[in-house]
Design a protein around this motif. Sequence first.
Motif, short mmCIF file in Angstrom:
data_model
loop_
_atom_site.label_atom_id
_atom_site.label_comp_id
_atom_site.label_asym_id
_atom_site.label_seq_id
_atom_site.Cartn_x
_atom_site.Cartn_y
_atom_site.Cartn_z
N ILE A 1 0.79 -1.45 -0.10
CA ILE A 1 -0.04 -0.14 -0.03
C ILE A 1 0.70 1.29 -0.01
N VAL A 2 0.61 2.16 -0.98
CA VAL A 2 1.44 3.42 -1.14
C VAL A 2 0.42 4.62 -0.63
N PRO A 3 0.50 5.00 0.65
CA PRO A 3 -0.37 6.41 1.04
C PRO A 3 0.47 7.48 0.54
N VAL B 1 3.61 -1.22 3.99
CA VAL B 1 3.52 0.28 3.39
C VAL B 1 4.61 0.94 3.15
N MET B 2 4.56 1.53 2.06
CA MET B 2 5.52 2.28 1.54
C MET B 2 5.13 3.98 1.46
N PHE C 1 2.39 5.59 10.12
CA PHE C 1 2.86 4.27 9.86
C PHE C 1 4.04 3.72 10.72
N LYS C 2 5.08 4.69 11.04
CA LYS C 2 6.30 4.31 11.76
C LYS C 2 5.75 3.59 13.35
N LYS C 3 4.44 4.25 13.67
CA LYS C 3 3.91 3.72 14.98
C LYS C 3 3.10 2.60 14.83
N GLN C 4 3.07 2.04 13.66
CA GLN C 4 1.90 0.90 13.33
C GLN C 4 3.10 -0.24 13.26
N VAL D 1 8.46 0.46 3.96
CA VAL D 1 9.55 0.79 3.04
C VAL D 1 10.00 2.30 2.91
N THR D 2 10.67 2.68 3.43
CA THR D 2 11.10 4.28 3.70
C THR D 2 12.04 4.84 2.63
#
Length: 289
Positions: free
Chosen positions: A79-81, A114-115, A125-128, A133-134
């Motif tokens: 998923i790319v938000p 997640v990207m 998303f760091k907290k999830q 992919v950062t």
Amino acid sequence: MANLKEVKERINSVSSTQQITKAMKMVAAAKLRRAQEKIVQMRPYSQKLTSILNNISSGAEGVSDIVYAQERSVANLLIVPITSDKGLCGAFNSNIIKAANVVIQEHQGQNITVMPVGKKALDFFKKQDYSLVTAHSGLFENITFEPVKKAAEYVMEAFVEGEFDQVILVYNQFKNVATQVVVKEQFLPIAKMEEEENDISQQDYIFEPSKDYIIEELVPNSLKIQFYKAILDSNASEHGARMTAMSKATDNAADLLKDLKLVYNRTRQAAITNEILEIVAGANALEGK
């Protein structure tokens, strides 16, 4: 009732805030104009390429030749938000995060990666508890085709190698200054056209120099442009949302200033009236002596 000093301080504070929001609105308007020009120029080209691509991939023979259109059982989802790097743009970022969470809920039981693109998505998303992919999260630091192309190439190569079975983009599509529509778009595999659309839109193409060359060159470039269009859409939407938010904040500050000035005048009048009453009372007391 608040004293004059407190009301005066609040008026000064709101006035300063109003100046800031007004300046931010003007900056957002200037950035929006440039961003809108880019997406308006890019969109027809991207839509035509996507239409051709979908037409080619809709045929049985076309699908077998395009590795990016091969459908398989979805075990690994990317998923790319796409959010912004900054806030103060209303519900722009929260809408994307909510939509991404909806996609995640719809694909429970699959391996989800997640990207995030944009600092707001990255921070959330760091907290999830998801694989992240950062490497391509900072695309908005310098919006040019080259870094976006590298991000798209990473996604495409990962799909071909089987690391991901499906890729979904979640971003705000720019409609106008006041309207941004959250889009959940399947990036890979290339979506087939519906049968009803095929009946109307399916066309026979003459491939020059060859079909293999067209597929090898057109398909990857079309996907990269599609990814770039999503970034440009999100960028224009961000500035539109910020301009709208700052415009509302400026208007709210003006309404608050109006109310505060009314309170200030009433408080000042009450203070003057009290002073007059004290003087009159003092004068009457002296006369009574």
